[in-house]
Write an enzyme that holds these catalytic residues in place. Structure first.
Site, PDB file in Angstrom:
ATOM      1  N   ASP A  14       5.462  -6.862  -4.097  1.00 46.57           N
ATOM      2  CA  ASP A  14       5.913  -8.096  -4.142  1.00 46.57           C
ATOM      3  C   ASP A  14       5.632  -8.951  -3.147  1.00 46.57           C
ATOM      4  O   ASP A  14       4.678  -8.666  -2.187  1.00 46.57           O
ATOM      5  CB  ASP A  14       7.693  -8.055  -3.872  1.00 46.57           C
ATOM      6  CG  ASP A  14       7.847  -7.218  -2.567  1.00 46.57           C
ATOM      7  OD1 ASP A  14       8.616  -6.087  -2.387  1.00 46.57           O
ATOM      8  OD2 ASP A  14       7.590  -7.616  -1.659  1.00 46.57           O
ATOM      9  N   TYR A  29       4.531  -4.765 -15.986  1.00 44.18           N
ATOM     10  CA  TYR A  29       4.184  -5.597 -14.584  1.00 44.18           C
ATOM     11  C   TYR A  29       4.651  -6.959 -14.931  1.00 44.18           C
ATOM     12  O   TYR A  29       4.992  -7.675 -13.968  1.00 44.18           O
ATOM     13  CB  TYR A  29       2.599  -5.402 -14.350  1.00 44.18           C
ATOM     14  CG  TYR A  29       2.301  -4.199 -13.532  1.00 44.18           C
ATOM     15  CD1 TYR A  29       1.750  -3.201 -14.292  1.00 44.18           C
ATOM     16  CD2 TYR A  29       2.638  -4.277 -12.230  1.00 44.18           C
ATOM     17  CE1 TYR A  29       1.391  -1.875 -13.636  1.00 44.18           C
ATOM     18  CE2 TYR A  29       2.319  -3.074 -11.695  1.00 44.18           C
ATOM     19  CZ  TYR A  29       1.824  -1.939 -12.533  1.00 44.18           C
ATOM     20  OH  TYR A  29       1.707  -0.643 -11.700  1.00 44.18           O
ATOM     21  N   HIS A  74      -2.019  -2.295  -1.870  1.00 42.78           N
ATOM     22  CA  HIS A  74      -1.694  -1.732  -2.980  1.00 42.78           C
ATOM     23  C   HIS A  74      -1.740  -2.917  -4.124  1.00 42.78           C
ATOM     24  O   HIS A  74      -1.684  -2.939  -5.321  1.00 42.78           O
ATOM     25  CB  HIS A  74      -0.422  -1.005  -3.384  1.00 42.78           C
ATOM     26  CG  HIS A  74      -0.161   0.174  -2.943  1.00 42.78           C
ATOM     27  ND1 HIS A  74       0.797   1.103  -2.753  1.00 42.78           N
ATOM     28  CD2 HIS A  74      -1.188   1.139  -2.249  1.00 42.78           C
ATOM     29  CE1 HIS A  74       0.533   2.244  -1.970  1.00 42.78           C
ATOM     30  NE2 HIS A  74      -0.674   2.227  -1.753  1.00 42.78           N
ATOM     31  N   SER A 124       8.945   6.372   2.185  1.00 43.57           N
ATOM     32  CA  SER A 124       9.393   7.606   2.123  1.00 43.57           C
ATOM     33  C   SER A 124       8.172   8.548   2.623  1.00 43.57           C
ATOM     34  O   SER A 124       7.990   9.686   2.972  1.00 43.57           O
ATOM     35  CB  SER A 124       9.584   8.200   0.831  1.00 43.57           C
ATOM     36  OG  SER A 124       8.183   7.882  -0.059  1.00 43.57           O
ATOM     37  N   CYS A 181     -10.244 -13.400 -19.602  1.00 41.24           N
ATOM     38  CA  CYS A 181     -10.641 -13.488 -18.254  1.00 41.24           C
ATOM     39  C   CYS A 181     -11.039 -15.074 -18.043  1.00 41.24           C
ATOM     40  O   CYS A 181     -11.758 -15.536 -18.904  1.00 41.24           O
ATOM     41  CB  CYS A 181     -11.918 -12.815 -17.873  1.00 41.24           C
ATOM     42  SG  CYS A 181     -12.248 -13.252 -16.090  1.00 41.24           S
TER      43      CYS A 181
HETATM   44  P1  NAD Z   1      -1.392  10.169  -4.394  1.00 40.72           P
HETATM   45  O1  NAD Z   1      -1.845  11.440  -4.701  1.00 40.72           O
HETATM   46  O2  NAD Z   1      -1.749   9.323  -3.047  1.00 40.72           O
HETATM   47  O3  NAD Z   1       0.162   9.901  -4.740  1.00 40.72           O
HETATM   48  C1  NAD Z   1       0.483  10.855  -5.324  1.00 40.72           C
HETATM   49  C2  NAD Z   1       2.081  10.553  -5.248  1.00 40.72           C
HETATM   50  O4  NAD Z   1       2.280  10.128  -6.411  1.00 40.72           O
HETATM   51  C3  NAD Z   1       2.933  11.773  -5.164  1.00 40.72           C
HETATM   52  O5  NAD Z   1       3.116  12.181  -3.729  1.00 40.72           O
HETATM   53  C4  NAD Z   1       4.203  11.329  -5.621  1.00 40.72           C
HETATM   54  O6  NAD Z   1       4.972  10.565  -4.654  1.00 40.72           O
HETATM   55  C5  NAD Z   1       3.522  10.216  -6.510  1.00 40.72           C
HETATM   56  N1  NAD Z   1       3.700  10.902  -7.911  1.00 40.72           N
HETATM   57  C6  NAD Z   1       2.754  11.264  -8.813  1.00 40.72           C
HETATM   58  N2  NAD Z   1       3.253  11.703 -10.067  1.00 40.72           N
HETATM   59  C7  NAD Z   1       4.628  11.181 -10.001  1.00 40.72           C
HETATM   60  C8  NAD Z   1       5.613  11.098 -10.881  1.00 40.72           C
HETATM   61  N3  NAD Z   1       5.571  11.716 -11.954  1.00 40.72           N
HETATM   62  N4  NAD Z   1       6.932  10.798 -10.456  1.00 40.72           N
HETATM   63  C9  NAD Z   1       7.091  10.282  -9.079  1.00 40.72           C
HETATM   64  N5  NAD Z   1       6.029  10.007  -8.215  1.00 40.72           N
HETATM   65  C10 NAD Z   1       4.923  10.585  -8.479  1.00 40.72           C
HETATM   66  O7  NAD Z   1      -1.984   9.359  -5.697  1.00 40.72           O
HETATM   67  P2  NAD Z   1      -3.389   8.898  -5.611  1.00 40.72           P
HETATM   68  O8  NAD Z   1      -3.751   9.120  -7.084  1.00 40.72           O
HETATM   69  O9  NAD Z   1      -4.179   9.824  -4.736  1.00 40.72           O
HETATM   70  O10 NAD Z   1      -3.282   7.538  -5.146  1.00 40.72           O
HETATM   71  C11 NAD Z   1      -4.260   6.718  -4.915  1.00 40.72           C
HETATM   72  C12 NAD Z   1      -3.881   5.473  -4.513  1.00 40.72           C
HETATM   73  O11 NAD Z   1      -3.132   4.917  -5.363  1.00 40.72           O
HETATM   74  C13 NAD Z   1      -2.922   5.492  -3.102  1.00 40.72           C
HETATM   75  O12 NAD Z   1      -3.835   4.215  -2.225  1.00 40.72           O
HETATM   76  C14 NAD Z   1      -1.788   5.199  -3.566  1.00 40.72           C
HETATM   77  O13 NAD Z   1      -1.041   4.506  -2.493  1.00 40.72           O
HETATM   78  C15 NAD Z   1      -2.132   4.192  -4.588  1.00 40.72           C
HETATM   79  N6  NAD Z   1      -0.876   3.986  -5.430  1.00 40.72           N
HETATM   80  C16 NAD Z   1      -0.343   2.726  -5.859  1.00 40.72           C
HETATM   81  C17 NAD Z   1       0.815   2.862  -6.806  1.00 40.72           C
HETATM   82  C18 NAD Z   1       1.381   1.388  -7.294  1.00 40.72           C
HETATM   83  O14 NAD Z   1       1.987   1.263  -7.848  1.00 40.72           O
HETATM   84  N7  NAD Z   1       0.799   0.320  -6.536  1.00 40.72           N
HETATM   85  C19 NAD Z   1       1.388   3.674  -7.203  1.00 40.72           C
HETATM   86  C20 NAD Z   1       0.645   5.079  -6.851  1.00 40.72           C
HETATM   87  C21 NAD Z   1      -0.204   5.202  -6.036  1.00 40.72           C
HETATM   88  N1  APR Z   2      16.541   0.158   4.474  1.00 38.47           N
HETATM   89  C1  APR Z   2      15.440   0.748   4.915  1.00 38.47           C
HETATM   90  N2  APR Z   2      14.799   1.801   4.254  1.00 38.47           N
HETATM   91  C2  APR Z   2      15.293   2.055   3.008  1.00 38.47           C
HETATM   92  C3  APR Z   2      16.204   1.076   2.298  1.00 38.47           C
HETATM   93  C4  APR Z   2      16.902   0.133   3.261  1.00 38.47           C
HETATM   94  N3  APR Z   2      17.655  -0.716   2.710  1.00 38.47           N
HETATM   95  N4  APR Z   2      16.496   1.526   1.092  1.00 38.47           N
HETATM   96  C5  APR Z   2      15.661   2.552   0.995  1.00 38.47           C
HETATM   97  N5  APR Z   2      14.826   2.748   1.951  1.00 38.47           N
HETATM   98  C6  APR Z   2      13.921   3.804   2.316  1.00 38.47           C
HETATM   99  C7  APR Z   2      14.144   4.986   1.620  1.00 38.47           C
HETATM  100  O1  APR Z   2      14.867   5.976   2.446  1.00 38.47           O
HETATM  101  C8  APR Z   2      12.835   5.622   1.353  1.00 38.47           C
HETATM  102  O2  APR Z   2      12.324   6.224   2.386  1.00 38.47           O
HETATM  103  O3  APR Z   2      12.609   3.278   1.736  1.00 38.47           O
HETATM  104  C9  APR Z   2      11.881   4.349   1.300  1.00 38.47           C
HETATM  105  C10 APR Z   2      11.389   3.973  -0.156  1.00 38.47           C
HETATM  106  O4  APR Z   2      10.499   5.111  -0.526  1.00 38.47           O
HETATM  107  P1  APR Z   2       9.830   5.031  -1.961  1.00 38.47           P
HETATM  108  O5  APR Z   2      10.696   4.786  -3.075  1.00 38.47           O
HETATM  109  O6  APR Z   2       8.809   6.297  -1.853  1.00 38.47           O
HETATM  110  O7  APR Z   2       8.938   3.918  -1.758  1.00 38.47           O
HETATM  111  P2  APR Z   2       7.522   3.656  -0.951  1.00 38.47           P
HETATM  112  O8  APR Z   2       7.575   4.720   0.005  1.00 38.47           O
HETATM  113  O9  APR Z   2       7.056   2.297  -0.759  1.00 38.47           O
HETATM  114  O10 APR Z   2       6.345   4.520  -2.095  1.00 38.47           O
HETATM  115  C11 APR Z   2       5.002   4.319  -1.509  1.00 38.47           C
HETATM  116  O11 APR Z   2       4.231   5.088  -3.836  1.00 38.47           O
HETATM  117  O12 APR Z   2       4.555   4.939  -6.013  1.00 38.47           O
HETATM  118  C12 APR Z   2       3.622   4.709  -4.597  1.00 38.47           C
HETATM  119  O13 APR Z   2       2.317   2.645  -4.708  1.00 38.47           O
HETATM  120  C13 APR Z   2       3.446   3.095  -4.729  1.00 38.47           C
HETATM  121  O14 APR Z   2       3.903   1.693  -2.783  1.00 38.47           O
HETATM  122  C14 APR Z   2       4.399   2.835  -3.500  1.00 38.47           C
HETATM  123  C15 APR Z   2       4.204   4.026  -2.720  1.00 38.47           C
END
Ligand code: NAD
Ligand code: APR
Length: 237
Positions: free
Chosen positions: A97, A56, A112, A181, A139
């Site tokens: 961000d 982070y 998130h 996505s 803290c």
């Molecule tokens: P979830 O079941 O909602 O999400 C599982 C998702 O995690 C999968 O659909 C996949 O997209 C992703 N995932 C899991 N393992 C992965 C891997 N090895 N590679 C890529 N993607 C992978 O997860 P959850 O535990 O139910 O999440 C609960 C909450 O946490 C939700 O609100 C979720 O949006 C949040 N979250 C936040 C972050 C973050 O970086 N801020 C990341 C993940 C989830």
């Molecule tokens: N303009 C519009 N869409 C775009 C662009 C762009 N320039 N570039 C990429 N995309 C789309 C991709 O097609 C994809 O559908 O943005 C989406 C990005 O998907 P992810 O990488 O899965 O990101 P996101 O959907 O934000 O993930 C959701 O998953 O890991 C967790 O908490 C984490 O907030 C994240 C959540």
């Protein structure tokens, strides 16, 4: 689509892609560079807090060299334009961000969390920070060493502000999803929530998402191009 007045927008990593921030699931995306289990779960943090602080710190430092893009600025214009005609815009973002705020948006919900905030895992105190963190930090409220953690919702944790999200969805007449996505719930379930409430739905995304078939309308393209075009349409209605 009739003239929308109370719009709820969900954004994901895609809206920040043209600002130079990696998305998660694209080729070479963040989850290919770092195993989710190690850097985005409570278990990963407990097992190796130094690695998670480092992950982070890298993402927070990257924030200092990126800027909002045309899509962020367009949404801020939309927020002002809707408010000037008695409407409202709420931007619910999965992104950690702060580019929506840097682009001028005021009404943003970070479901998130956000990189520029820290949370004490012991006393729950939250504070703004832009500096690197480490397991040796204490803290600022309870002084406990190793108290600070990233104020980020990890896999397995509850998202933030679900009540506020439920309220704004109850007031909306248009739900728009931009740059996500549709892989992760509950964010990915908001389009179904909108349909249950008979709210019009629109997707603006680079490519088809896992939820595309659920939207009344889906436009494919780069957010930096198709979002300003859509905002101009809405504000000219
Ligand atoms: P979830 O079941 O909602 O999400 C599982 C998702 O995690 C999968 O659909 C996949 O997209 C992703 N995932 C899991 N393992 C992965 C891997 N090895 N590679 C890529 N993607 C992978 O997860 P959850 O535990 O139910 O999440 C609960 C909450 O946490 C939700 O609100 C979720 O949006 C949040 N979250 C936040 C972050 C973050 O970086 N801020 C990341 C993940 C989830
Ligand atoms: N303009 C519009 N869409 C775009 C662009 C762009 N320039 N570039 C990429 N995309 C789309 C991709 O097609 C994809 O559908 O943005 C989406 C990005 O998907 P992810 O990488 O899965 O990101 P996101 O959907 O934000 O993930 C959701 O998953 O890991 C967790 O908490 C984490 O907030 C994240 C959540």
């Amino acid at each position: 689509m009739s003239k929308p007045n109370h719009i709820v927008i969900l954004t994901g990593a895609g809206i920040s892609a043209e600002s130079g921030i990696d998305t998660f699931r694209a080729e070479g995306g963040l989850w290919e560079q770092y195993p989710v289990e190690q850097v985005a779960t409570p278990e990963g943090f407990a097992a190796d807090p130094a690695l998670v602080h480092q992950f982070y710190n890298m993402r927070r430092a990257a924030l200092k060299s990126v800027s909002p893009n045309a899509a962020h600025f367009a949404l801020a214009e939309l927020e002002k334009g809707l408010e000037s005609r008695g409407g409202s815009l709420t931007t619910i973002t999965q992104n950690v961000d702060n580019l929506h705020e840097q682009g001028g948006a005021k009404n943003v919900i970070h479901m998130h969390g956000v990189l520029t905030s820290l949370l004490c895992q012991y006393c729950g105190h939250r504070w703004e920070s832009h500096e690197d963190t480490s397991p040796e930090d204490s803290c600022i409220a309870c002084q406990r060493i190793a108290g600070p953690r990233p104020d980020i919702v990890w896999f397995g944790e509850m998202p933030y502000e679900l009540d506020r999200i439920d309220y704004v969805m109850s007031q909306a007449d248009l739900f728009v999803s931009i740059g996500t996505s549709g892989a992760v719930y509950p964010a990915a379930g908001l389009v179904s929530e909108a349909r249950r409430r008979s709210i019009k739905t629109l997707e603006l995304n680079l490519e088809e998402s896992q939820g595309t078939s659920l939207f009344d309308e889906s436009r494919l393209g780069k957010a930096g191009e198709i979002v300003p075009k859509w905002v101009a349409e809405v504000l000219s209605q």
